[in-house]
Design a protein around this motif. Sequence first.
Motif, PDB file in Angstrom:
ATOM      1  N   THR A  13       0.774  -1.466   0.139  1.00 15.84           N
ATOM      2  CA  THR A  13      -0.214   0.157  -0.087  1.00 15.84           C
ATOM      3  C   THR A  13       0.789   1.310  -0.111  1.00 15.84           C
ATOM      4  N   LEU A  15       1.617   4.749   0.874  1.00 15.17           N
ATOM      5  CA  LEU A  15       2.028   5.534   2.202  1.00 15.17           C
ATOM      6  C   LEU A  15       1.333   7.040   1.742  1.00 15.17           C
ATOM      7  N   GLN A  47       1.073   0.030   7.412  1.00 16.60           N
ATOM      8  CA  GLN A  47       1.640  -0.146   6.060  1.00 16.60           C
ATOM      9  C   GLN A  47       1.294  -2.028   6.606  1.00 16.60           C
TER      10      GLN A  47
END
Length: 247
Positions: A13, A15, A47
């Motif tokens: 993912t 940030l 995360q």
Amino acid sequence: MNRGTKTALSTLTLLALATLTACGGESNSDADSAAGKPETTETAAKQPSPAEHLAKTMVTTSEVNGLNVDEMDEEFLFAKSPNELTTDKPDCVPLGLAMNQLPLGDPRADLTRSVSGHIESERKSGNSYTYITLTSYASGGAESALADVKKAVEKCGGGFTAKSKEAESPYDSVTAEQVTPAGDEALGFRSTLTVRDVQHVVHTEVVRSGDTLAVYFSVDGMAIANARPSDAKLSPTVVKAQNAKLA
């Protein structure tokens, strides 16, 4: 797959860094920076790890038309780690790993599932299982691992033998075959093996999406156990569903 078949075969993912600014008047950069620190720290803490990412990426039973997606039973694994598998031809190690649900290259995390059951339109595949191994790598690792598989397919056409502590699996031939384009790059190959004088065909497909590899492998375990010829096709439903989650 029952025990009888064991000796035969066996990202992240992004940030979003929030910059807080005052709603009115002049902004105070020091205050803004201080206010932003807890948010940044909190976001970083959320995360997912490579293993968590793979767990979320793996297909589920509901996503493959009701086929059964199950964890691997370690009792029936050809080898439990890449270090336990060797081949009589060093160039062929990547193929042995791919066809025995073991991670390629130098991974950060890996996850394997077996998919069984029937879809009426795919019954020509017989009683085959489709295995999915997802592997996550640091930057460039997936490309390198896939390149090793390509080289192995080119060099191991005449076959090879994979060995582990408790089993041995000789493959008579390896042949590249076309697969539906997927991810950033994909390749496929078929292998033949002879068990009790009966020939079987298994299929493998490797798809790279960024720094993640998906390795699909199919085998008809019951046919091998019962000495019936087989050609275990990969389930298009499974491959399509998993590739969609990798995209």
